[in-house]
Design an enzyme around this catalytic site. Sequence first.
Site, PDB file in Angstrom:
ATOM      1  N   ASP A 203       0.823  -1.208   0.000  1.00  0.00           N
ATOM      2  CA  ASP A 203       0.000   0.000   0.000  1.00  0.00           C
ATOM      3  C   ASP A 203       0.858   1.260   0.000  1.00  0.00           C
ATOM      4  O   ASP A 203       0.758   2.102   0.890  1.00  0.00           O
ATOM      5  CB  ASP A 203      -0.923  -0.020   1.228  1.00  0.00           C
ATOM      6  CG  ASP A 203      -1.950   1.096   1.180  1.00  0.00           C
ATOM      7  OD1 ASP A 203      -2.360   1.481   0.076  1.00  0.00           O
ATOM      8  OD2 ASP A 203      -2.327   1.594   2.265  1.00  0.00           O
ATOM      9  N   GLU A 444       3.908  -8.414   7.134  1.00  0.00           N
ATOM     10  CA  GLU A 444       2.625  -9.034   6.813  1.00  0.00           C
ATOM     11  C   GLU A 444       2.707 -10.047   5.674  1.00  0.00           C
ATOM     12  O   GLU A 444       1.907 -10.003   4.724  1.00  0.00           O
ATOM     13  CB  GLU A 444       1.580  -7.964   6.492  1.00  0.00           C
ATOM     14  CG  GLU A 444       1.251  -7.064   7.667  1.00  0.00           C
ATOM     15  CD  GLU A 444       0.155  -6.050   7.332  1.00  0.00           C
ATOM     16  OE1 GLU A 444      -0.405  -6.111   6.225  1.00  0.00           O
ATOM     17  OE2 GLU A 444      -0.124  -5.189   8.188  1.00  0.00           O
ATOM     18  N   TYR A 497      -6.001  -3.316  12.707  1.00  0.00           N
ATOM     19  CA  TYR A 497      -6.765  -2.095  12.442  1.00  0.00           C
ATOM     20  C   TYR A 497      -8.232  -2.317  12.805  1.00  0.00           C
ATOM     21  O   TYR A 497      -9.127  -2.231  11.967  1.00  0.00           O
ATOM     22  CB  TYR A 497      -6.627  -1.700  10.969  1.00  0.00           C
ATOM     23  CG  TYR A 497      -5.231  -1.225  10.617  1.00  0.00           C
ATOM     24  CD1 TYR A 497      -4.877   0.119  10.753  1.00  0.00           C
ATOM     25  CD2 TYR A 497      -4.265  -2.106  10.162  1.00  0.00           C
ATOM     26  CE1 TYR A 497      -3.602   0.559  10.448  1.00  0.00           C
ATOM     27  CE2 TYR A 497      -2.992  -1.683   9.850  1.00  0.00           C
ATOM     28  CZ  TYR A 497      -2.666  -0.345   9.988  1.00  0.00           C
ATOM     29  OH  TYR A 497      -1.391   0.089   9.688  1.00  0.00           O
ATOM     30  N   GLU A 533       1.643  -1.632  14.189  1.00  0.00           N
ATOM     31  CA  GLU A 533       0.810  -0.734  13.376  1.00  0.00           C
ATOM     32  C   GLU A 533      -0.585  -0.685  13.981  1.00  0.00           C
ATOM     33  O   GLU A 533      -1.120  -1.702  14.427  1.00  0.00           O
ATOM     34  CB  GLU A 533       0.690  -1.212  11.921  1.00  0.00           C
ATOM     35  CG  GLU A 533       1.924  -1.053  11.069  1.00  0.00           C
ATOM     36  CD  GLU A 533       1.689  -1.502   9.629  1.00  0.00           C
ATOM     37  OE1 GLU A 533       0.510  -1.468   9.181  1.00  0.00           O
ATOM     38  OE2 GLU A 533       2.667  -1.879   8.967  1.00  0.00           O
TER      39      GLU A 533
END
Length: 638
Positions: A203, A444, A497, A533
């Site tokens: 991303d 990840e 998230y 994160e």
Amino acid sequence: MSVPGSKRGAIIALLAAVCGVCQALFPRESPSREVKDVSGLWSFRADLSPDRNRGFEHEWFKSPLAETGPVIDMPVPSSYNDITQDVRIRDFIGWVWYEREVWVPERWIQDQGTRIVFRVGSAHYYAVLWINGVKVTEHEGGHLPFEADISSVLRQSSSNPCRITIAVNNTLTLQTLPPGTIEYMTDRTRYPAGYFVQNTNFDFFNYAGIHRSVLLYTTPQVYTDDITVETSFSDNVGLVRYNVSVLGSFKSSVKVTLTTKDGRCVASASGSRGALKVTDVNLWWPYLMHENPAYLYSMEVQVSTEDGQTDFYTLSVGIRTVKVTSTQFLINNKPFYFHGVNKHEDSDIRGKGFDWPLLVKDLNLMKWLGANSFRTSHYPYAEEVLLMADRHGIVVIDECPGVGIKDIRSFGNVSLTHHLTVMKELVRRDKNHPSVVMWSVANEPAAEMQPAGFYFKELVSYTKSLDSTRPVTYITNSNYARDQGAPYVDVICVNSYFSWYHDPGHPEVISIQLNTQFDNWFGKYRKPIIQSEYGADAVSGLHSDPPMMFTEEYQKTVLQNYHNVFDQKRKEFVIGELIWNFADFMTAQNIMRVVGNKKGIFTRQRQPKAAAFLLRERYWRIANETGVLPTWTRYPCP
């Protein structure tokens, strides 16, 4: 499947005999070394031919680039993507060509005892280098330096000035780091002939070009090639173990001298291996952990030969230790809690190109926040960044470019071999930085895939063999039950998230889900955990009450709910929190992103959102809890 500007074939085959070497020692001037920066304005041409190979077929490197066709000005360092108004350049995939003519000092060429080295800080992703039309090296990997000894080429050629040609290809395949795929669109009712796109699983924008400084530097023929330093201490005595690699002669003497900031010699030794003892040692402490942080000694290495040649190189040394227990991260035997940021090398116009004003601004913003650490997400940063972190006491998790490893074909032996090479180059470059406390080998990855267990076992084991003084991690997600890599790492780093990608718009679920995440990971592996994160997008200036997604209020609400859990768990086994992200950054165009990722607590122009003030208050409160800070550093700082 064919690849634009494919590296297959004899023209651009990877030849081990001429592969660029990642040099460990950052180029520095000394009584025996000179450095000439050849960054600046270069000539540039993108190979717009259908197969992107016209430059090789027509041998553009053999003559001035302007004679091959139209060229434009291109600043180095910078990404080429945002420099022009041409959409073809912004989204270009394939080979681009750089050229510059520079004057090499005549004394360098005439002195046969002088080595002349050409160094590129980084070029994304694959680079081939010619000097005066002669190929001297090539390098795979877009985030680490490479160099070549060009002395003989310069002395064999009568051409002066020196013409430098660099071809750079940003194509990503399943075996590159990061990986990607090229997809050709063959439906002629929808796409023109030869139409293709570069697909990735990360991303951020696939910026390309020569991203860091390009240098010429000299050494004597007998010179220090590498230095390895390991430090420890007991009571008030510091110990610096060193190993100096000398090339060019089997008969040379080595003298090592360690001095304080004010130039006072505290230890010296002879020989390429040894140990320096420092009484009343000043330890290297992180920012906000000690009243005298980031203390650096200077270690001068002097290599001498029987015929009178001498090489001098000076390395900054921070004496400190790093240890990990099942629940703590220890620096100098004291618990260290990471309260910091994730970053990107990303800014307006320059893309990922290195820029001193931007680096200093970012460092000042981190210190303003009370941040004591950052992660080099998702690739190695310029070494100048680490040098500044050394000087200011900012702790670094140093990450390789292993992001987006999602396809099972990227876990094969070819990919693993390249991944190991990248880790070797990364450790070789960064092993002496006291700010670097941990190696991150991936971000990840699809660790649930069957080949991943062997892949990461080999990768982590190899990294530890390169450097046993720092712990190793890779950044995972919260899918703990199927993870196969975690048993091999020293610290668990988790990205999640909640209330954004999961249960969007519902921050009330964060507490239970985050507690479950932490308890599951620690219950299974009994290793300390960093929340590596977390965050939410916020468009600067967009407001709503009650909070709604993409507003500054919603970003604050998400952070506050995470912080409540962090405050509970950091009393147990959570050792850090790194916000995603320090600043907004560019991504590829897609329906999830409005001109980039907006999870920054600062805008891309480094202006604060409301979350920046929230984090500042929190980070300074955590720092003040240590009770070791002098009065002038207590929040709010002057």
